[in-house]
Design a protein around this motif. Structure first.
Motif, PDB file in Angstrom:
ATOM      1  N   ASN A   1       0.767  -1.171  -0.029  1.00 21.67           N
ATOM      2  CA  ASN A   1       0.019   0.146   0.032  1.00 21.67           C
ATOM      3  C   ASN A   1       0.904   1.294  -0.010  1.00 21.67           C
ATOM      4  OD1 ASN A   1      -2.479  -1.445   0.132  1.00 21.67           O
ATOM      5  ND2 ASN A   1      -2.263  -1.551   2.066  1.00 21.67           N
ATOM      6  N   ASN A   2       1.987   1.215   0.498  1.00 19.16           N
ATOM      7  CA  ASN A   2       2.730   2.466   0.414  1.00 19.16           C
ATOM      8  C   ASN A   2       4.044   2.245  -0.485  1.00 19.16           C
ATOM      9  OD1 ASN A   2       3.928   0.162   1.925  1.00 19.16           O
ATOM     10  ND2 ASN A   2       5.135   1.139   3.417  1.00 19.16           N
ATOM     11  N   TYR A   3       3.524   2.445  -1.675  1.00 20.50           N
ATOM     12  CA  TYR A   3       4.632   2.122  -2.926  1.00 20.50           C
ATOM     13  C   TYR A   3       5.344   3.190  -2.859  1.00 20.50           C
ATOM     14  CZ  TYR A   3       0.682   5.102  -4.661  1.00 20.50           C
ATOM     15  OH  TYR A   3      -0.093   6.107  -5.015  1.00 20.50           O
ATOM     16  N   ARG A   4       5.214   4.426  -2.325  1.00 23.69           N
ATOM     17  CA  ARG A   4       5.968   5.495  -2.351  1.00 23.69           C
ATOM     18  C   ARG A   4       7.294   5.336  -1.585  1.00 23.69           C
ATOM     19  NH1 ARG A   4       1.258   8.421  -1.853  1.00 23.69           N
ATOM     20  NH2 ARG A   4       0.725   9.240  -3.928  1.00 23.69           N
ATOM     21  N   ASP A   5       7.170   4.384  -0.573  1.00 19.51           N
ATOM     22  CA  ASP A   5       8.392   4.126   0.356  1.00 19.51           C
ATOM     23  C   ASP A   5       9.339   3.380  -0.389  1.00 19.51           C
ATOM     24  OD1 ASP A   5       7.058   5.714   2.381  1.00 19.51           O
ATOM     25  OD2 ASP A   5       6.319   4.099   3.472  1.00 19.51           O
ATOM     26  N   TYR A   6       8.810   2.645  -1.257  1.00 21.21           N
ATOM     27  CA  TYR A   6       9.546   1.905  -2.126  1.00 21.21           C
ATOM     28  C   TYR A   6      10.242   2.240  -3.487  1.00 21.21           C
ATOM     29  CZ  TYR A   6       8.157  -1.576   1.372  1.00 21.21           C
ATOM     30  OH  TYR A   6       7.892  -2.194   2.601  1.00 21.21           O
TER      31      TYR A   6
ATOM     32  N   ASP B   1      10.833  -8.851  -4.883  1.00 20.32           N
ATOM     33  CA  ASP B   1      10.407  -8.275  -5.990  1.00 20.32           C
ATOM     34  C   ASP B   1       9.048  -7.608  -5.888  1.00 20.32           C
ATOM     35  OD1 ASP B   1      12.623  -9.306  -7.503  1.00 20.32           O
ATOM     36  OD2 ASP B   1      11.258 -11.167  -8.150  1.00 20.32           O
ATOM     37  N   ALA B   2       8.813  -6.366  -6.829  1.00 23.59           N
ATOM     38  CA  ALA B   2       7.592  -5.845  -6.698  1.00 23.59           C
ATOM     39  C   ALA B   2       6.624  -6.144  -7.931  1.00 23.59           C
ATOM     40  CB  ALA B   2       7.538  -4.246  -6.458  1.00 23.59           C
ATOM     41  N   VAL B   3       5.380  -6.529  -8.013  1.00 23.64           N
ATOM     42  CA  VAL B   3       4.870  -6.876  -9.165  1.00 23.64           C
ATOM     43  C   VAL B   3       3.604  -6.139  -9.198  1.00 23.64           C
ATOM     44  CG1 VAL B   3       3.886  -8.974 -10.380  1.00 23.64           C
ATOM     45  CG2 VAL B   3       5.781  -9.268  -8.778  1.00 23.64           C
ATOM     46  N   LEU B   4       3.444  -5.443 -10.205  1.00 22.20           N
ATOM     47  CA  LEU B   4       2.089  -4.661 -10.548  1.00 22.20           C
ATOM     48  C   LEU B   4       1.127  -5.632 -11.303  1.00 22.20           C
ATOM     49  CD1 LEU B   4       0.840  -1.656 -10.763  1.00 22.20           C
ATOM     50  CD2 LEU B   4       1.804  -1.519 -12.864  1.00 22.20           C
ATOM     51  N   ILE B   5       0.119  -5.786 -10.412  1.00 21.87           N
ATOM     52  CA  ILE B   5      -1.003  -6.871 -11.152  1.00 21.87           C
ATOM     53  C   ILE B   5      -2.398  -6.226 -11.390  1.00 21.87           C
ATOM     54  CG2 ILE B   5      -2.171  -8.875 -10.261  1.00 21.87           C
ATOM     55  CD1 ILE B   5       0.006  -9.493  -8.574  1.00 21.87           C
ATOM     56  N   ALA B   6      -3.051  -6.542 -12.350  1.00 22.79           N
ATOM     57  CA  ALA B   6      -4.454  -6.320 -12.558  1.00 22.79           C
ATOM     58  C   ALA B   6      -5.281  -7.026 -11.757  1.00 22.79           C
ATOM     59  CB  ALA B   6      -4.900  -6.336 -14.240  1.00 22.79           C
ATOM     60  N   ILE B   7      -6.147  -6.166 -10.738  1.00 25.04           N
ATOM     61  CA  ILE B   7      -6.860  -6.755  -9.955  1.00 25.04           C
ATOM     62  C   ILE B   7      -7.853  -7.808 -10.428  1.00 25.04           C
ATOM     63  CG2 ILE B   7      -8.504  -6.159  -7.950  1.00 25.04           C
ATOM     64  CD1 ILE B   7      -7.095  -3.397  -7.723  1.00 25.04           C
ATOM     65  N   THR B   8      -8.534  -7.392 -11.510  1.00 25.39           N
ATOM     66  CA  THR B   8      -9.791  -8.381 -11.879  1.00 25.39           C
ATOM     67  C   THR B   8      -9.248  -9.656 -12.709  1.00 25.39           C
ATOM     68  OG1 THR B   8      -9.957  -7.151 -14.128  1.00 25.39           O
ATOM     69  CG2 THR B   8     -11.280  -6.697 -12.056  1.00 25.39           C
ATOM     70  N   SER B   9      -8.230  -9.384 -13.377  1.00 28.03           N
ATOM     71  CA  SER B   9      -7.650 -10.878 -14.202  1.00 28.03           C
ATOM     72  C   SER B   9      -6.457 -11.349 -13.775  1.00 28.03           C
ATOM     73  CB  SER B   9      -7.398 -10.065 -15.610  1.00 28.03           C
ATOM     74  OG  SER B   9      -6.262  -9.324 -15.895  1.00 28.03           O
ATOM     75  N   GLY B  10      -5.703 -10.666 -13.000  1.00 26.47           N
ATOM     76  CA  GLY B  10      -4.534 -11.236 -12.246  1.00 26.47           C
ATOM     77  C   GLY B  10      -3.163 -10.983 -13.451  1.00 26.47           C
TER      78      GLY B  10
ATOM     79  N   HIS C   1      -2.837  -2.993  -8.633  1.00 26.68           N
ATOM     80  CA  HIS C   1      -2.111  -2.956  -7.281  1.00 26.68           C
ATOM     81  C   HIS C   1      -0.856  -3.517  -7.403  1.00 26.68           C
ATOM     82  CE1 HIS C   1      -3.896  -6.624  -6.394  1.00 26.68           C
ATOM     83  NE2 HIS C   1      -3.156  -6.849  -5.626  1.00 26.68           N
ATOM     84  N   TRP C   2       0.168  -2.933  -6.310  1.00 24.32           N
ATOM     85  CA  TRP C   2       1.499  -3.689  -6.358  1.00 24.32           C
ATOM     86  C   TRP C   2       1.387  -4.721  -5.221  1.00 24.32           C
ATOM     87  CZ3 TRP C   2       5.328  -2.599  -9.384  1.00 24.32           C
ATOM     88  CH2 TRP C   2       5.440  -1.482 -10.356  1.00 24.32           C
ATOM     89  N   VAL C   3       2.001  -5.759  -5.436  1.00 26.22           N
ATOM     90  CA  VAL C   3       2.170  -6.776  -4.262  1.00 26.22           C
ATOM     91  C   VAL C   3       3.745  -7.166  -4.362  1.00 26.22           C
ATOM     92  CG1 VAL C   3      -0.175  -7.826  -4.956  1.00 26.22           C
ATOM     93  CG2 VAL C   3       1.757  -8.742  -6.177  1.00 26.22           C
ATOM     94  N   ARG C   4       3.845  -7.832  -3.154  1.00 24.58           N
ATOM     95  CA  ARG C   4       5.376  -8.449  -2.984  1.00 24.58           C
ATOM     96  C   ARG C   4       5.446  -9.935  -3.263  1.00 24.58           C
ATOM     97  NH1 ARG C   4       8.556  -7.153   2.673  1.00 24.58           N
ATOM     98  NH2 ARG C   4      10.336  -8.489   2.157  1.00 24.58           N
ATOM     99  N   SER C   5       6.471 -10.152  -4.001  1.00 24.23           N
ATOM    100  CA  SER C   5       6.758 -11.597  -4.098  1.00 24.23           C
ATOM    101  C   SER C   5       8.153 -11.833  -3.981  1.00 24.23           C
ATOM    102  CB  SER C   5       6.455 -12.172  -5.461  1.00 24.23           C
ATOM    103  OG  SER C   5       6.695 -13.392  -5.646  1.00 24.23           O
ATOM    104  N   GLY C   6       8.691 -12.042  -2.735  1.00 31.31           N
ATOM    105  CA  GLY C   6      10.090 -12.258  -2.243  1.00 31.31           C
ATOM    106  C   GLY C   6      10.569 -10.898  -2.080  1.00 31.31           C
TER     107      GLY C   6
END
Length: 128
Positions: free
Chosen positions: A86-91, A108-117, A101-106
């Motif tokens: 949620n705090n993407y500016r900090d990163y 890595d930061a991954v930008l994901i479409a909410i509806t389709s993935g 929305h941005w998610v974390r995987s390990g």
């Protein structure tokens, strides 16, 4: 003639199968390779009887780090240390577009479409 060929093939198969099996176990393709553990449980009953049970426990392999790429479908089951950022500016990440929305995987930061993935962008080693 045909019977001789079939007999030779059958004999070769019978002779070679124990050798191949022994080589496979020597290379580590036995129960340890499949994450199997055999456990013996001994219980002493109050009436003086002893019950011995052998249990085989098979563990599923742990998902290793996956490399994400743009256009793939994101599945959170394969993401290590999955978190929504949620705090993407900090990163030092850009604001996600509408529907993403941005998610974390390990790390890595991954930008994901909410509806389709679907993955829109991957920033490697953005999060530490």
């Amino acid at each position: 003639m045909f019977k001789k060929i079939l007999f030779a093939l059958a004999t070769t198969t019978l002779v070679a199968s124990p050798i191949i099996s022994a080589q496979a176990q020597a290379q580590g393709y036995g129960p340890q390779h499949r994450n199997e553990q055999t456990r013996t449980v001994v219980k002493h009953k109050p009436n003086g009887r002893t019950v011995i049970k052998k249990q085989t426990v098979v563990r599923k392999p742990v998902a290793s780090h996956r490399r994400w790429a743009k256009g793939q479908r994101f599945d959170r089951r394969y993401a290590t240390n999955y978190r929504v950022v949620n705090n993407y500016r900090d990163y030092r990440l850009s604001a996600p577009p509408r529907g993403y929305h941005w998610v974390r995987s390990g790390n890595d930061a991954v930008l994901i479409a909410i509806t389709s993935g679907l993955i829109g962008a991957v920033v490697g080693s953005a999060i530490r």
